[in-house]
Design a protein around this motif. Sequence first.
Motif, PDB file in Angstrom:
ATOM      1  N   ALA A   1       0.816  -1.211   0.000  1.00 37.60           N
ATOM      2  CA  ALA A   1       0.000   0.000   0.000  1.00 37.60           C
ATOM      3  C   ALA A   1       0.850   1.261   0.000  1.00 37.60           C
ATOM      4  O   ALA A   1       0.445   2.288  -0.538  1.00 37.60           O
ATOM      5  CB  ALA A   1      -0.934   0.000   1.204  1.00 37.60           C
ATOM      6  N   ARG A   2       2.045   1.180   0.563  1.00 39.33           N
ATOM      7  CA  ARG A   2       2.898   2.370   0.690  1.00 39.33           C
ATOM      8  C   ARG A   2       3.856   2.562  -0.489  1.00 39.33           C
ATOM      9  O   ARG A   2       4.571   3.541  -0.544  1.00 39.33           O
ATOM     10  CB  ARG A   2       3.651   2.321   2.011  1.00 39.33           C
ATOM     11  N   MET A   3       3.852   1.647  -1.429  1.00 41.89           N
ATOM     12  CA  MET A   3       4.670   1.807  -2.640  1.00 41.89           C
ATOM     13  C   MET A   3       3.999   2.835  -3.546  1.00 41.89           C
ATOM     14  O   MET A   3       2.788   3.051  -3.457  1.00 41.89           O
ATOM     15  CB  MET A   3       4.785   0.472  -3.378  1.00 41.89           C
ATOM     16  N   PRO A   4       4.759   3.482  -4.440  1.00 41.71           N
ATOM     17  CA  PRO A   4       4.124   4.396  -5.400  1.00 41.71           C
ATOM     18  C   PRO A   4       3.045   3.651  -6.192  1.00 41.71           C
ATOM     19  O   PRO A   4       3.302   2.576  -6.736  1.00 41.71           O
ATOM     20  CB  PRO A   4       5.285   4.824  -6.305  1.00 41.71           C
ATOM     21  N   GLY A   5       1.863   4.187  -6.206  1.00 38.68           N
ATOM     22  CA  GLY A   5       0.748   3.540  -6.895  1.00 38.68           C
ATOM     23  C   GLY A   5       0.196   2.341  -6.153  1.00 38.68           C
ATOM     24  O   GLY A   5      -0.660   1.626  -6.673  1.00 38.68           O
ATOM     25  N   GLY A   6       0.671   2.127  -4.950  1.00 33.62           N
ATOM     26  CA  GLY A   6       0.286   0.933  -4.200  1.00 33.62           C
ATOM     27  C   GLY A   6      -1.166   0.865  -3.801  1.00 33.62           C
ATOM     28  O   GLY A   6      -1.748  -0.214  -3.782  1.00 33.62           O
ATOM     29  N   HIS A   7      -1.762   2.014  -3.500  1.00 32.93           N
ATOM     30  CA  HIS A   7      -3.174   1.977  -3.106  1.00 32.93           C
ATOM     31  C   HIS A   7      -4.037   1.412  -4.219  1.00 32.93           C
ATOM     32  O   HIS A   7      -4.943   0.627  -3.960  1.00 32.93           O
ATOM     33  CB  HIS A   7      -3.657   3.363  -2.698  1.00 32.93           C
ATOM     34  N   ALA A   8      -3.756   1.811  -5.452  1.00 36.56           N
ATOM     35  CA  ALA A   8      -4.540   1.305  -6.582  1.00 36.56           C
ATOM     36  C   ALA A   8      -4.354  -0.198  -6.737  1.00 36.56           C
ATOM     37  O   ALA A   8      -5.318  -0.929  -6.981  1.00 36.56           O
ATOM     38  CB  ALA A   8      -4.152   2.030  -7.865  1.00 36.56           C
ATOM     39  N   GLU A   9      -3.119  -0.660  -6.562  1.00 37.26           N
ATOM     40  CA  GLU A   9      -2.861  -2.089  -6.693  1.00 37.26           C
ATOM     41  C   GLU A   9      -3.537  -2.884  -5.574  1.00 37.26           C
ATOM     42  O   GLU A   9      -4.172  -3.908  -5.823  1.00 37.26           O
ATOM     43  CB  GLU A   9      -1.359  -2.361  -6.687  1.00 37.26           C
ATOM     44  N   VAL A  10      -3.405  -2.402  -4.344  1.00 36.59           N
ATOM     45  CA  VAL A  10      -4.042  -3.089  -3.218  1.00 36.59           C
ATOM     46  C   VAL A  10      -5.554  -3.043  -3.373  1.00 36.59           C
ATOM     47  O   VAL A  10      -6.251  -4.036  -3.141  1.00 36.59           O
ATOM     48  CB  VAL A  10      -3.596  -2.489  -1.867  1.00 36.59           C
ATOM     49  N   ARG A  11      -6.084  -1.906  -3.817  1.00 36.57           N
ATOM     50  CA  ARG A  11      -7.532  -1.782  -4.028  1.00 36.57           C
ATOM     51  C   ARG A  11      -8.008  -2.830  -5.040  1.00 36.57           C
ATOM     52  O   ARG A  11      -9.042  -3.466  -4.851  1.00 36.57           O
ATOM     53  CB  ARG A  11      -7.850  -0.363  -4.505  1.00 36.57           C
ATOM     54  N   ALA A  12      -7.240  -3.041  -6.114  1.00 41.72           N
ATOM     55  CA  ALA A  12      -7.605  -4.033  -7.130  1.00 41.72           C
ATOM     56  C   ALA A  12      -7.566  -5.446  -6.552  1.00 41.72           C
ATOM     57  O   ALA A  12      -8.448  -6.263  -6.839  1.00 41.72           O
ATOM     58  CB  ALA A  12      -6.675  -3.919  -8.334  1.00 41.72           C
TER      59      ALA A  12
END
Length: 86
Positions: free
Chosen positions: A50-61
């Motif tokens: 979640a804390r990686m760049p763009g991580g929220h979108a990946e975790v959300r998916a």
Amino acid sequence: SLFSPSMPSMPEGPLPPSVPAMLEELGLSKYCRRFVDEDMTDSAMLLAMARMPGGHAEVRAILKELGLSVGHRERLLLALSTRQLG
């Protein structure tokens, strides 16, 4: 509270080290089996993703793929964004 009456208030303090314990604490225990079946049991892994760049979108998916509703995905992401591991 903005959450439904059956949803506990957002806990404070450190995140539990295991995803099942974190889900239980957040009132999302009905998803535990799905996380275990997909070998997503370490809170540190989710937190790092979640804390990686763009991580929220990946975790959300990923959470969507695991069947979490929009509100439940956002609740989990909020916990990952605002709390540290214990």
